[in-house]
Motif scaffolding. Structure first.
Motif, PDB file in Angstrom:
ATOM      1  N   GLN A 183      13.282  12.471  -3.594  1.00 31.59           N
ATOM      2  CA  GLN A 183      13.570  11.140  -3.023  1.00 31.59           C
ATOM      3  C   GLN A 183      13.098  11.144  -1.584  1.00 31.59           C
ATOM      4  OE1 GLN A 183      15.969   8.772  -4.279  1.00 31.59           O
ATOM      5  NE2 GLN A 183      17.015   9.891  -5.889  1.00 31.59           N
ATOM      6  N   LEU A 184      12.315  10.165  -1.200  1.00 29.66           N
ATOM      7  CA  LEU A 184      11.859  10.111   0.191  1.00 29.66           C
ATOM      8  C   LEU A 184      12.058   8.702   0.735  1.00 29.66           C
ATOM      9  CD1 LEU A 184      10.395  11.384   2.643  1.00 29.66           C
ATOM     10  CD2 LEU A 184       8.221  10.739   1.571  1.00 29.66           C
ATOM     11  N   ILE A 185      12.742   8.625   1.869  1.00 30.12           N
ATOM     12  CA  ILE A 185      12.893   7.326   2.544  1.00 30.12           C
ATOM     13  C   ILE A 185      12.028   7.353   3.791  1.00 30.12           C
ATOM     14  CG2 ILE A 185      14.497   5.804   3.782  1.00 30.12           C
ATOM     15  CD1 ILE A 185      16.669   6.673   1.813  1.00 30.12           C
ATOM     16  N   SER A 186      11.094   6.417   3.876  1.00 33.01           N
ATOM     17  CA  SER A 186      10.230   6.331   5.049  1.00 33.01           C
ATOM     18  C   SER A 186      10.706   5.167   5.921  1.00 33.01           C
ATOM     19  CB  SER A 186       8.780   6.117   4.602  1.00 33.01           C
ATOM     20  OG  SER A 186       7.982   5.792   5.713  1.00 33.01           O
ATOM     21  N   VAL A 187      10.829   5.444   7.214  1.00 29.42           N
ATOM     22  CA  VAL A 187      11.401   4.466   8.145  1.00 29.42           C
ATOM     23  C   VAL A 187      10.304   3.894   9.032  1.00 29.42           C
ATOM     24  CG1 VAL A 187      13.040   4.223  10.058  1.00 29.42           C
ATOM     25  CG2 VAL A 187      13.569   5.734   8.136  1.00 29.42           C
ATOM     26  N   ASP A 188      10.266   2.576   9.151  1.00 32.33           N
ATOM     27  CA  ASP A 188       9.249   1.954  10.015  1.00 32.33           C
ATOM     28  C   ASP A 188       9.731   0.584  10.474  1.00 32.33           C
ATOM     29  OD1 ASP A 188       8.703  -0.054   8.055  1.00 32.33           O
ATOM     30  OD2 ASP A 188       7.287   1.281   7.038  1.00 32.33           O
ATOM     31  N   LYS A 189       8.863  -0.159  11.107  1.00 35.69           N
ATOM     32  CA  LYS A 189       9.166  -1.539  11.496  1.00 35.69           C
ATOM     33  C   LYS A 189       7.936  -2.362  11.120  1.00 35.69           C
ATOM     34  CE  LYS A 189      11.726  -4.688  13.514  1.00 35.69           C
ATOM     35  NZ  LYS A 189      12.997  -5.166  12.937  1.00 35.69           N
ATOM     36  N   ALA A 190       7.586  -2.247   9.796  1.00 33.92           N
ATOM     37  CA  ALA A 190       6.333  -2.827   9.313  1.00 33.92           C
ATOM     38  C   ALA A 190       6.353  -4.351   9.279  1.00 33.92           C
ATOM     39  CB  ALA A 190       6.005  -2.262   7.937  1.00 33.92           C
ATOM     40  N   ASN A 191       7.535  -4.957   9.466  1.00 33.83           N
ATOM     41  CA  ASN A 191       7.572  -6.425   9.530  1.00 33.83           C
ATOM     42  C   ASN A 191       7.120  -6.948  10.890  1.00 33.83           C
ATOM     43  OD1 ASN A 191       9.841  -5.347  10.714  1.00 33.83           O
ATOM     44  ND2 ASN A 191      11.256  -6.918  10.007  1.00 33.83           N
ATOM     45  N   VAL A 192       6.910  -6.047  11.847  1.00 31.63           N
ATOM     46  CA  VAL A 192       6.509  -6.475  13.193  1.00 31.63           C
ATOM     47  C   VAL A 192       5.322  -5.689  13.752  1.00 31.63           C
ATOM     48  CG1 VAL A 192       7.289  -6.741  15.595  1.00 31.63           C
ATOM     49  CG2 VAL A 192       8.906  -7.165  13.736  1.00 31.63           C
ATOM     50  N   LEU A 193       5.321  -4.359  13.540  1.00 29.17           N
ATOM     51  CA  LEU A 193       4.363  -3.511  14.262  1.00 29.17           C
ATOM     52  C   LEU A 193       3.174  -3.092  13.399  1.00 29.17           C
ATOM     53  CD1 LEU A 193       6.917  -1.076  15.966  1.00 29.17           C
ATOM     54  CD2 LEU A 193       5.906  -3.157  16.925  1.00 29.17           C
TER      55      LEU A 193
END
Ligand code: IPM
Ligand code: MG
Length: 355
Positions: A183-193
């Motif tokens: 299981q891998l959770i990737s964290v980002d702010k792809a709705n903005v950056l």
């Protein structure tokens, strides 16, 4: 030349906690050689630099680096010895060694339920998890400037990732997830950056090579909330440099204290630097009260990853669990006077438990 570990105790509680940790190192790995160098305010005092050339030479010849902590008292930050001390030491070291992968394990100790902000039943449901933080890119190392525009100061820090930087940590993350729960959770702010959109694309592309791993994405603001509301969902979490910095501090609070968290940083060749995730706690300096657990666990990570000595690493962890299970704690995690032990007292217990 005989191989050695470069030891950089640094400032504040760094030296005393390191001295105690090395007692354990000598016991579980008596054949290893440790050579000490200067870093941080301690180095500045001697050489006028936070990361002097002789320290760079020392680490260049080493098999691994065991790092303590750096930084001075809050009310002395304007003094040259402490100005930008953390950035000049830690970021310079990361850059010098090209450390791009940072591993921060979050471990829940059944004996320490009382220091966690989580309710008991939630604490019991939590599983250990790992945060992988990209360490060589992002807003930390992009162009920086402060200029005058329209008669006022404007400051800029560029957040930047290229595909190979993301690919490098993506492979690490998928490989780690494959060895654990897939299981891998990737964290980002792809709705903005845009840098996060690229991050997400590379994660998705890499996922094709690891079909057994389930990849999910969390926006960083949502991840901050999930860490508090549903910490039991995490196993391997991967994040960029800034988001990884923030969520790893937040995650360290779940088991109760940043002071318990070790960390390991690697470059693409697998060279490792190992350090507590917490700071130098100047107010505790010289009191023999600081918690040595994060430094000790950083030693365990070093033995495991740089020297393939899983047995010695697990002996250290078992010795810590035993001491905690018997009720011994340093002041930061004790709830009654009777449990309290000192830094060196805790290490005496560890040495005893190792026999
Ligand atoms: C960390 C620290 C460092 C960082 C600071 C001291 C430069 O917070 O290792 O998490 O931001 O990376
Ligand atoms: Mg941090």
């Amino acid at each position: 030349m005989k191989p050695y570990v470069a030891v950089l105790p640094g400032d504040g509680i760094g030296p005393e906690v390191m001295t105690q940790t090395l007692r354990v190192a000598q016991k579980v790995a008596p054949d290893l050689t440790f050579k000490t160098g200067l870093i941080g305010g301690a180095a500045f005092k001697e050489t006028g630099q936070h990361f002097p050339k002789q320290t760079a030479t020392l680490i260049d010849g080493a098999e691994a680096v065991l790092f303590g902590s750096v930084g001075g008292p809050v009310d002395q930050q304007q003094e040259p010895q402490w100005q930008n001390c953390e950035a000049n030491s830690i970021l310079a070291l990361r850059k010098h060694l090209q450390l791009n992968i940072n591993l921060r394990p979050v471990h829940f100790y059944p004996a320490l339920t009382h220091i966690s902000p989580l309710k008991n039943e939630r604490y019991a449901a939590c599983n250990d998890f790992v945060i992988l933080r990209e360490l060589a890119g992002d807003i930390y190392f992009g162009d920086k400037s402060t200029v005058i525009e329209n008669e006022q100061k404007v400051a800029r820090d560029v957040a930047e990732y290229n595909e190979s930087q993301v690919k490098s940590i993506a492979d690490w993350a998928f490989q780690l997830a494959s060895k654990r729960q897939n299981q891998l959770i990737s964290v980002d702010k792809a709705n903005v950056l845009q840098s996060s959109q690229l991050w997400r694309q590379v994660m998705e592309q890499t996922a094709h090579n690891y079909p057994q791993v389930k990849l999910t994405h969390q926006l960083v603001d949502n991840c901050a909330m999930q860490l508090i509301l549903k910490p039991e969902q995490f196993d391997v979490v991967v994040a960029g440099n800034l988001f990884g910095d923030i969520i790893s501090d937040a995650a360290s609070a779940l088991p109760g204290s940043l002071g318990l968290m070790p960390s390991a940083s690697f470059n693409p060749q697998g060279f490792g630097l190992y350090e507590p995730a917490g700071g130098s706690a100047p107010e505790l300096t010289g009191k023999n009260t600081a918690n040595p657990m994060a430094q000790l666990l950083s030693l365990a990570l070093m033995l495991e990853h740089s020297f393939q000595r899983e047995k010695a690493a697990s002996q250290i962890r078992l010795a810590i669990n035993k001491a905690l299970g018997e009720g011994y704690r340093t002041a930061d995690i004790a709830c009654h006077e009777s449990q309290k032990t000192t830094t060196s007292g805790f290490i005496d217990l560890i040495l005893h438990n190792l026999t």
